[in-house]
Design an enzyme around this catalytic site. Structure first.
Site, mmCIF file in Angstrom:
data_model
loop_
_atom_site.group_PDB
_atom_site.id
_atom_site.type_symbol
_atom_site.label_atom_id
_atom_site.label_comp_id
_atom_site.label_asym_id
_atom_site.label_seq_id
_atom_site.Cartn_x
_atom_site.Cartn_y
_atom_site.Cartn_z
ATOM 1 N N ALA A 187 0.823 -1.218 0.000
ATOM 2 C CA ALA A 187 0.000 0.000 0.000
ATOM 3 C C ALA A 187 0.851 1.260 0.000
ATOM 4 O O ALA A 187 0.610 2.196 -0.779
ATOM 5 C CB ALA A 187 -0.942 0.000 1.205
ATOM 6 N N GLU A 188 1.851 1.306 0.864
ATOM 7 C CA GLU A 188 2.687 2.503 0.948
ATOM 8 C C GLU A 188 3.507 2.687 -0.320
ATOM 9 O O GLU A 188 3.713 3.809 -0.784
ATOM 10 C CB GLU A 188 3.591 2.465 2.173
ATOM 11 C CG GLU A 188 4.304 3.785 2.370
ATOM 12 C CD GLU A 188 4.810 4.014 3.778
ATOM 13 O OE1 GLU A 188 5.353 5.096 3.999
ATOM 14 O OE2 GLU A 188 4.664 3.128 4.641
ATOM 15 N N THR A 189 3.962 1.603 -0.903
ATOM 16 C CA THR A 189 4.700 1.679 -2.168
ATOM 17 C C THR A 189 3.832 2.306 -3.248
ATOM 18 O O THR A 189 4.252 3.243 -3.941
ATOM 19 C CB THR A 189 5.167 0.278 -2.605
ATOM 20 O OG1 THR A 189 6.075 -0.230 -1.621
ATOM 21 C CG2 THR A 189 5.840 0.311 -3.966
#
Length: 161
Positions: free
Chosen positions: A84-86
């Protein structure tokens, strides 16, 4: 705060390796010049994340469950958050454009179901693309299209120094 997509502190000899890293990760050709100095990052490579589609409004990537599990044999919750953060960080950085960068300031996730094998697909959709903030919702699904987790990431958009 962590600065997203800052150039890697590697010797220039690794520039060719970073370009191959971009190809292997599925980064579209038109975005490779932008990322050639930094690559996709060691964690993206280690997690096996492969980009399918990349824009500020929508970014899609896959990640294998194999190699990213916790002791119970299911995909680690942290692996969901890494995906998700990527996706949110790359999308916000694309939105930021030249001479600007994205700084992650918040990420949160809710896990809905587990998965023990196959590929997970993450799809980040822009909720807000402003001058100073970018917010993306990221939905992770299994190969049957079932929702595994939902995350939201907020990035601050800043001018380069």
């Amino acid at each position: 705060m962590t600065e997203n997509l800052t150039p890697a502190a590697e010797p220039a000899a690794n520039a060719e390796n970073r370009m191959q890293e971009l190809v292997d990760a599925g980064v579209p050709e038109h975005l490779r010049p932008w990322l050639r100095e930094m690559g996709v990052g060691a964690l993206v490579v280690k997690m096996g994340i492969k980009f399918v589609e990349m824009s500020a409004e929508r970014i899609v990537a896959t990640m294998p469950v194999l190699g990213n599990t916790q002791v119970a044999g299911i995909l680690h919750g942290g692996a969901h958050v890494v995906l998700a953060e990527t996706l949110g960080s790359f999308a916000a950085s694309i939105h930021a454009g030249a001479n600007r960068h994205a700084v992650g300031i918040e990420v949160g996730a809710t896990h809905h179901r587990s998965v023990a094998s196959g590929l997970v697909t993450g799809t980040a959709t822009a909720l807000q693309l402003g001058r100073t903030l970018a917010v993306h919702e990221v939905v992770m699904t299994d190969e049957q299209g079932r929702r595994l987790s939902t995350a939201r990431i907020t990035n601050l958009i800043r001018d380069n120094a």
